[in-house]
Design an enzyme around this catalytic site. Sequence first.
Site, PDB file in Angstrom:
ATOM      1  N   ASP A  37       1.140  -1.187   0.095  1.00 47.36           N
ATOM      2  CA  ASP A  37      -0.288   0.170  -0.016  1.00 47.36           C
ATOM      3  C   ASP A  37       0.755   1.120   0.417  1.00 47.36           C
ATOM      4  OD1 ASP A  37      -3.223   0.216   0.991  1.00 47.36           O
ATOM      5  OD2 ASP A  37      -2.281   2.007   0.957  1.00 47.36           O
ATOM      6  N   ASN A  87      -4.831  -5.939  -6.404  1.00 52.76           N
ATOM      7  CA  ASN A  87      -6.255  -5.048  -5.820  1.00 52.76           C
ATOM      8  C   ASN A  87      -5.799  -3.417  -6.304  1.00 52.76           C
ATOM      9  OD1 ASN A  87      -8.762  -4.795  -4.169  1.00 52.76           O
ATOM     10  ND2 ASN A  87      -6.920  -4.381  -2.266  1.00 52.76           N
ATOM     11  N   TYR A 152     -11.559   5.065 -15.640  1.00 53.61           N
ATOM     12  CA  TYR A 152     -11.914   4.341 -14.560  1.00 53.61           C
ATOM     13  C   TYR A 152     -12.535   2.789 -15.241  1.00 53.61           C
ATOM     14  CZ  TYR A 152     -13.304   0.934 -10.636  1.00 53.61           C
ATOM     15  OH  TYR A 152     -13.594   0.391  -9.470  1.00 53.61           O
ATOM     16  N   LYS A 156     -10.788  -0.499 -16.463  1.00 53.37           N
ATOM     17  CA  LYS A 156     -11.014  -2.098 -15.876  1.00 53.37           C
ATOM     18  C   LYS A 156     -11.344  -2.506 -17.051  1.00 53.37           C
ATOM     19  CE  LYS A 156     -10.475  -1.128 -10.873  1.00 53.37           C
ATOM     20  NZ  LYS A 156      -9.729  -2.462 -10.262  1.00 53.37           N
ATOM     21  N   ILE A 185     -19.271  -1.358  -3.024  1.00 44.13           N
ATOM     22  CA  ILE A 185     -18.864  -2.235  -1.736  1.00 44.13           C
ATOM     23  C   ILE A 185     -18.843  -0.947  -1.053  1.00 44.13           C
ATOM     24  CG2 ILE A 185     -17.642  -3.608  -0.458  1.00 44.13           C
ATOM     25  CD1 ILE A 185     -18.776  -4.557  -3.381  1.00 44.13           C
ATOM     26  N   THR A 187     -17.192   0.990   2.413  1.00 45.33           N
ATOM     27  CA  THR A 187     -16.290   0.741   2.530  1.00 45.33           C
ATOM     28  C   THR A 187     -15.857   2.360   3.061  1.00 45.33           C
ATOM     29  OG1 THR A 187     -14.934   2.106   0.761  1.00 45.33           O
ATOM     30  CG2 THR A 187     -14.984  -0.234   1.124  1.00 45.33           C
TER      31      THR A 187
END
Length: 246
Positions: A37, A87, A152, A156, A185, A187
């Site tokens: 990260d 990821n 994006y 993807k 999702i 988060t």
Amino acid sequence: MKQLENKVALVTGGASGIGKAIAELFIKEGAKVVITDLNEELGSDIAKELGNSCLFIKANAAIAEDNKRVVEEAVKKFGALHIAVNNAGIGGAAAPVGEYSLEEWKKVIDVNLNGVFYGMHYQLPEIEKAGGSIINMASILGSVGFANSSAYVAAKHGVVGLTKSAAWEYGTKGVRINAIGPGFISTPLVDKAMSADALKFLESQHAMNRLGKSEEVAELALWLASDKSSFATGGYYPVDGGYLAK
């Protein structure tokens, strides 16, 4: 026996959200896990929390040399590499194509698409030696469009195509390569960035009328990482609460 006993996994963007949930589940199922990260403080804290089975390495997925270094350090620490979850990703700016910042376009493509290629480029030789699985984090937007998110969406879609091509190249070499397509999702990043009305609208776009949980994506990643998915390669697996069923 645990599903990932004696396996070594790499999870990029593993300090929060989906990546963190995957790292936690993989360790629970017996794996040694390297997380990367850009957030060094958060990544170090997560690694301490997960114990001796976890190693944190600060790295930028958009830099090829960082991907090379991470694989080398993972193998040096744990002796092999069996699983990689690419990821790490960013959302990018919101604007129509004709107004989209060229700098922002490059930034999103560098992280979300080039970063997956760089990761696979250095992961594949080691995973081919050990046998295993690569899981690339795409999105529902890897198969449909979304207004004002061209970079994006393009990235993807590219991840899905890259996954399919690589699966054919390595199908007889002991490496399975698949992509996951999460819906929206829940988060901290999503929840904080959106108003209550915006979140309600997003929920309504899913047949289950809610956002997904990171843990629900992690369960799919576990299946794809394990021997239970031994005949699965080149696939694109939505986990989207029915978003794509519209």
